[in-house]
Design a protein around this motif. Structure first.
Motif, PDB file in Angstrom:
ATOM      1  N   VAL A   1       9.616  -8.267   6.775  1.00  0.00           N
ATOM      2  CA  VAL A   1       9.036  -6.943   6.994  1.00  0.00           C
ATOM      3  C   VAL A   1       8.435  -6.369   5.720  1.00  0.00           C
ATOM      4  N   LEU A   2       9.181  -6.431   4.620  1.00  0.00           N
ATOM      5  CA  LEU A   2       8.707  -5.821   3.384  1.00  0.00           C
ATOM      6  C   LEU A   2       7.472  -6.537   2.851  1.00  0.00           C
ATOM      7  N   SER A   3       7.475  -7.879   2.880  1.00  0.00           N
ATOM      8  CA  SER A   3       6.313  -8.630   2.401  1.00  0.00           C
ATOM      9  C   SER A   3       5.083  -8.316   3.243  1.00  0.00           C
ATOM     10  N   ARG A   4       5.260  -8.219   4.555  1.00  0.00           N
ATOM     11  CA  ARG A   4       4.113  -7.884   5.405  1.00  0.00           C
ATOM     12  C   ARG A   4       3.569  -6.498   5.058  1.00  0.00           C
ATOM     13  N   TYR A   5       4.474  -5.552   4.775  1.00  0.00           N
ATOM     14  CA  TYR A   5       4.036  -4.197   4.432  1.00  0.00           C
ATOM     15  C   TYR A   5       3.212  -4.187   3.139  1.00  0.00           C
ATOM     16  N   VAL A   6       3.776  -4.744   2.051  1.00  0.00           N
ATOM     17  CA  VAL A   6       3.070  -4.664   0.763  1.00  0.00           C
ATOM     18  C   VAL A   6       1.793  -5.494   0.782  1.00  0.00           C
ATOM     19  N   ASN A   7       1.795  -6.631   1.487  1.00  0.00           N
ATOM     20  CA  ASN A   7       0.577  -7.445   1.551  1.00  0.00           C
ATOM     21  C   ASN A   7      -0.529  -6.722   2.307  1.00  0.00           C
ATOM     22  N   ARG A   8      -0.164  -5.964   3.340  1.00  0.00           N
ATOM     23  CA  ARG A   8      -1.183  -5.219   4.086  1.00  0.00           C
ATOM     24  C   ARG A   8      -1.741  -4.071   3.258  1.00  0.00           C
ATOM     25  N   VAL A   9      -0.898  -3.455   2.428  1.00  0.00           N
ATOM     26  CA  VAL A   9      -1.409  -2.420   1.524  1.00  0.00           C
ATOM     27  C   VAL A   9      -2.412  -3.025   0.548  1.00  0.00           C
ATOM     28  N   VAL A  10      -2.065  -4.198  -0.018  1.00  0.00           N
ATOM     29  CA  VAL A  10      -2.985  -4.880  -0.931  1.00  0.00           C
ATOM     30  C   VAL A  10      -4.300  -5.191  -0.227  1.00  0.00           C
ATOM     31  N   ARG A  11      -4.187  -5.694   0.989  1.00  0.00           N
ATOM     32  CA  ARG A  11      -5.398  -6.034   1.752  1.00  0.00           C
ATOM     33  C   ARG A  11      -6.268  -4.797   1.962  1.00  0.00           C
ATOM     34  N   ALA A  12      -5.650  -3.649   2.291  1.00  0.00           N
ATOM     35  CA  ALA A  12      -6.417  -2.430   2.527  1.00  0.00           C
ATOM     36  C   ALA A  12      -7.082  -1.928   1.250  1.00  0.00           C
ATOM     37  N   VAL A  13      -6.331  -1.945   0.125  1.00  0.00           N
ATOM     38  CA  VAL A  13      -6.875  -1.422  -1.135  1.00  0.00           C
ATOM     39  C   VAL A  13      -8.032  -2.276  -1.631  1.00  0.00           C
ATOM     40  N   ILE A  14      -7.815  -3.586  -1.734  1.00  0.00           N
ATOM     41  CA  ILE A  14      -8.870  -4.448  -2.294  1.00  0.00           C
ATOM     42  C   ILE A  14     -10.014  -4.592  -1.303  1.00  0.00           C
ATOM     43  N   GLY A  15      -9.711  -4.526  -0.007  1.00  0.00           N
ATOM     44  CA  GLY A  15     -10.792  -4.525   0.982  1.00  0.00           C
ATOM     45  C   GLY A  15     -11.708  -3.332   0.796  1.00  0.00           C
ATOM     46  N   ARG A  16     -11.103  -2.161   0.525  1.00  0.00           N
ATOM     47  CA  ARG A  16     -11.910  -0.958   0.289  1.00  0.00           C
ATOM     48  C   ARG A  16     -12.726  -1.091  -0.996  1.00  0.00           C
ATOM     49  N   VAL A  17     -12.120  -1.651  -2.037  1.00  0.00           N
ATOM     50  CA  VAL A  17     -12.859  -1.871  -3.288  1.00  0.00           C
ATOM     51  C   VAL A  17     -14.048  -2.790  -3.040  1.00  0.00           C
TER      52      VAL A  17
ATOM     53  N   GLU B   1       6.449   5.455  -0.883  1.00  0.00           N
ATOM     54  CA  GLU B   1       6.894   6.651  -1.590  1.00  0.00           C
ATOM     55  C   GLU B   1       8.424   6.668  -1.665  1.00  0.00           C
ATOM     56  N   PRO B   2       9.000   7.362  -2.644  1.00  0.00           N
ATOM     57  CA  PRO B   2      10.468   7.369  -2.793  1.00  0.00           C
ATOM     58  C   PRO B   2      11.225   7.786  -1.537  1.00  0.00           C
ATOM     59  N   ALA B   3      10.629   8.651  -0.698  1.00  0.00           N
ATOM     60  CA  ALA B   3      11.320   9.115   0.506  1.00  0.00           C
ATOM     61  C   ALA B   3      11.093   8.202   1.704  1.00  0.00           C
ATOM     62  N   ASP B   4      10.265   7.185   1.555  1.00  0.00           N
ATOM     63  CA  ASP B   4       9.955   6.286   2.674  1.00  0.00           C
ATOM     64  C   ASP B   4      11.181   5.441   3.029  1.00  0.00           C
ATOM     65  N   PRO B   5      11.400   5.139   4.321  1.00  0.00           N
ATOM     66  CA  PRO B   5      12.541   4.299   4.716  1.00  0.00           C
ATOM     67  C   PRO B   5      12.561   2.926   4.049  1.00  0.00           C
ATOM     68  N   LEU B   6      11.379   2.425   3.644  1.00  0.00           N
ATOM     69  CA  LEU B   6      11.322   1.112   3.001  1.00  0.00           C
ATOM     70  C   LEU B   6      11.642   1.168   1.509  1.00  0.00           C
ATOM     71  N   ALA B   7      11.668   2.355   0.927  1.00  0.00           N
ATOM     72  CA  ALA B   7      11.868   2.486  -0.523  1.00  0.00           C
ATOM     73  C   ALA B   7      13.166   1.849  -1.012  1.00  0.00           C
ATOM     74  N   PRO B   8      14.297   1.990  -0.282  1.00  0.00           N
ATOM     75  CA  PRO B   8      15.541   1.388  -0.782  1.00  0.00           C
ATOM     76  C   PRO B   8      15.500  -0.127  -0.918  1.00  0.00           C
ATOM     77  N   LEU B   9      14.499  -0.784  -0.301  1.00  0.00           N
ATOM     78  CA  LEU B   9      14.393  -2.241  -0.421  1.00  0.00           C
ATOM     79  C   LEU B   9      13.917  -2.656  -1.812  1.00  0.00           C
ATOM     80  N   GLY B  10      13.395  -1.698  -2.578  1.00  0.00           N
ATOM     81  CA  GLY B  10      13.164  -1.949  -4.003  1.00  0.00           C
ATOM     82  C   GLY B  10      11.935  -2.741  -4.348  1.00  0.00           C
ATOM     83  N   GLN B  11      10.881  -2.641  -3.535  1.00  0.00           N
ATOM     84  CA  GLN B  11       9.640  -3.327  -3.885  1.00  0.00           C
ATOM     85  C   GLN B  11       8.478  -2.374  -3.680  1.00  0.00           C
ATOM     86  N   CYS B  12       7.538  -2.361  -4.638  1.00  0.00           N
ATOM     87  CA  CYS B  12       6.400  -1.445  -4.602  1.00  0.00           C
ATOM     88  C   CYS B  12       5.095  -2.208  -4.714  1.00  0.00           C
ATOM     89  N   VAL B  13       4.053  -1.599  -4.169  1.00  0.00           N
ATOM     90  CA  VAL B  13       2.699  -2.066  -4.445  1.00  0.00           C
ATOM     91  C   VAL B  13       1.992  -0.936  -5.185  1.00  0.00           C
TER      92      VAL B  13
END
Length: 692
Positions: free
Chosen positions: A28-44, A219-231
């Motif tokens: 779950v976490l890898s899919r989340y951060v990879n999709r954020v990367v895809r969205a950011v660099i896709g926009r760039v 974000e720090p308040a996000d439910p995924l934040a305790p998993l300890g990985q950021c993009v």
């Protein structure tokens, strides 16, 4: 987590990547951060295509590994003009990525080390619009310095996008972390016994590098934040003029004759200046492009079809046009991951290797990493099978290099391998060079320590004479110096001519050690691991060793150092407490901890430890006869913790042993570093008589 299995074998079984891909992509976490990367660099990419009429969007992915992030991002970028450079520290990952992204010709592949000068790797400043790092920046020795180098690599307004663990993470620490090289850091982690940089520390580091952080998710308040990985998506300021090199070349071509147009144009952030404010032309010269991984001299051509097939496999995996039969796999750019893939390919594609287990081929390649040595091993195995024999050990005599003149022989140290000579071997390439290594560890362990040096020397003398070597130069490091002396004696007595004998940081050990923990301390040092990382006390142990020998001169008894815990001297008591704590877990657990530091299977480290103990016993029991010839003794200048008086002890030993002329030359480094990459060229010149 008992350390009974190697992380490499678990994550990359028989050089496969499917397990690692599942662990680091399909969650779950890898899919989340990879999709954020895809969205950011896709926009760039969209903005670059829409607002920039120049070249493609140049993306550098650093530490791409199994391609978990690339697999999400590359299809997203397929509709844009992109030049995507997929890089990693090891070629192990590049060939698999080339197969995966074969339908995307705009994806290129290369090596990149975040901890090395990018210019030395063939890269230039202002070369990329985007740098992408997925779970690699915690490998930085100095995170701030790496960010500074990224800023130089990026054009004005360039983007740095990275995925990072920001707290100590069970999944990472119990898997990929075992593959990292042990060391302290030169940034906010220094001396704090942790691997990862926190979210807040990253934000501070980016601000210090001049970057604006535009996103740090979750974000720090996000439910995924305790998993300890950021993009993190950060952008460096567009405070410099963007220079399009194609436009600049066209401009120059319209105004200058061809011979006046520079052959190479490089955009730098600023010109280097001297203390007087003038342009520093010497520094400018160092900015000239340097090819990444320039090929070493190709060495001797393969001699037969088997060697040609092996050399072709090596060249393919190493990304080289050709490989010589005597070139070292690791010197050419191979590593411990790539050697596992090579073993698998050899086993799959060469009928001669079909009967070998994969792990036995890995061991053979690590011990004797040349095409010639592996071919000899396979031929010998075939001959043994033809004669109904089951033992397939290669000869102890390994040809390391061809050349004209008297051959030189390097004699193994107490590990039984030629590993300490790796840098020196490269310096001696092009000269006739042999190596002597233990080919059967179990048989070596059966030798009587009292006569082990003489027994080995006798068998090695017979091998050399059988090979037709009647004139020779002999070199021995550590225990190899003792064996080399015996070898020189026995060759001389057999009628051969020993032109010179060189011993390097070698001597009979001045006292006996039966304390298992002290032996493990020395074994860790021999393996290149700081014993402090295993729980041993730091600093100088000389005082503690002298203290335990006051009650038992010439002997460090079992448990003697742990017994210092009761000493009234606070310093000695602290050393004793550390040794006493280490004595609590059984030896297999302690060796398993060392195996994790080395990234090696525990059973391999356990066997190496047994060999080391046997060699240590042989060195302390050695009682040589005087040597009638001349000896050159290269004496290390640094102090060694196990024997603080080693320099004086060594010198006295060789003065007593040598009946001819003894030449003593001090060399830089201690016992464990005097033959490293930095010092090997100087040692080679001393051995060959070249200019100092």
């Amino acid at each position: 987590m008992r350390g009974e299995l190697d992380a490499r074998d678990l994550l990359f079984p028989e050089a496969g990547t499917e397990t690692a891909e599942g662990a680091y992509k399909d969650n779950v976490l890898s899919r989340y951060v990879n999709r954020v990367v895809r969205a950011v660099i896709g926009r760039v990419a969209e903005e670059h295509t829409g607002g920039h009429t120049g070249g493609p969007l140049r993306v550098l992915e650093v530490g791409a590994g199994v391609g978990g992030t690339s697999a999400e991002l590359v299809p997203e970028l397929a509709g844009h003009r992109v030049d995507y450079l997929f890089t990693d520290l090891s070629r192990f990952f590049l060939t698999r990525a080339a197969e995966r992204f074969a339908d995307h010709p705009w994806v290129r592949y290369g090596l990149f080390d975040i901890n090395a000068d990018y210019r030395d790797q063939g890269y230039e400043p202002n070369s990329f619009e985007v740098v992408l790092c997925a779970n690699v920046l915690h490998n930085a020795h100095d995170a701030g310095a790496v960010l500074d180098r990224f800023r130089e690599l990026l054009v004005p307004g360039g983007w740095l996008v990275f995925i990072e663990t920001t707290r100590e993470h069970v999944q990472i620490m119990s898997s990929m972390e075992f593959l990292m090289s042990p060391r302290d850091y030169d940034d906010v982690r220094r001396g704090r016994d942790r691997t990862f940089i926190t979210r807040e520390e990253w934000l501070d580091l980016l601000a210090g590098a001049g970057a604006e952080t535009l996103a740090c998710l979750p974000e720090p308040a996000d439910p995924l934040a305790p998993l300890g990985q950021c993009v993190v998506a950060a952008r460096f300021p567009a405070d410099r003029e963007h220079v399009d090199l194609a436009e600049l070349r066209a401009f120059l071509a319209e105004r200058l004759p061809e011979y006046m147009i520079p052959s190479h144009i490089q955009v730098v952030d600023e010109l280097p200046l001297t203390e007087n404010g003038k342009i520093d032309r010497n520094t400018l010269a160092t900015l000239l492009p340097r090819a990444a991984g320039e090929a070493a001299p190709a060495g001797e051509e393969p001699r037969d079809d088997l060697e040609r097939r092996l050399a072709a496999l090596w060249a393919e995996l190493l990304g080289l046009p050709r490989v010589g039969r005597d070139q070292d796999f690791f010197t050419l750019g191979g590593d411990s991951l790539l050697v596992t893939r090579l073993a698998g390919r050899v086993r799959e594609e060469l009928p001669e290797a079909g009967n070998f287990y994969w792990d036995s081929l890995v061991r053979q390649l690590v011990n004797q990493p040349t095409v010639a040595a592996l071919a000899a091993h396979l031929r010998q195995a075939r001959e043994d099978r033809d004669h109904g024999l089951t033992r397939t050990h290669a000869s102890s005599l390994v040809r390391l290099s061809e050349g004209e003149g008297t051959p030189r022989v390097l004699v193994h140290d107490g590990t039984g391998t030629l590993t300490p000579y790796r840098a020196l071997t490269a310096e001696l390439a092009g000269t006739p060079l042999f190596g002597l290594a233990i080919d059967d560890a179990e048989r070596y362990l059966e030798l009587d320590p009292d006569t082990a040096a003489e027994t080995l020397a006798g068998s090695y003398a017979r091998l050399l004479l059988k090979e037709g070597v009647t004139r020779v130069r002999v070199v021995g490091y550590c225990m190899g110096g003792l064996i080399a002396t015996e070898l020189a004696r026995q060759l001389t007595e057999s009628g051969a001519v020993v032109e010179d004998l060189t011993v390097i940081s070698s001597s009979r050990f001045p006292y006996r050690i039966t304390d298992e923990l002290m032996l493990e301390y020395g074994f860790a040092q021999a393996c290149g691991v700081d014993p402090v990382r295993l729980g041993f006390p730091g600093g100088d142990l000389a005082r503690a060793l002298r203290a335990v020998q006051e009650s038992s001169p010439g002997l460090v008894r079992e448990g003697a150092l742990a017994a210092l815990a009761a000493d009234p001297d606070p310093g000695l008591a602290e050393v004793g407490r550390r040794f006493a704590a280490l004595a609590l877990p059984p030896r297999p657990e302690r060796l398993a901890a060392l195996a994790r530091e080395l990234g090696q299977p525990p059973e391999r480290v356990e066997l190496a430890h047994r060999v080391f103990r046997q060699s240590f016993a042989a060195v302390t029991h050695y009682d040589p006869e005087p040597y009638a010839g001349d000896i050159t003794f290269l004496r290390q200048s640094g102090v060694t913790n196990v024997v603080p008086t080693l320099q004086d002890d060594m010198t006295g030993f060789w003065q007593e042993l040598c009946l001819g002329r003894l030449t003593v030359i001090d060399v830089a480094g201690d016992h464990f570093s005097c033959l490293d990459q930095e010092r090997a060229p100087g040692v080679a010149r001393l051995i060959t008589g070249g200019p100092a």
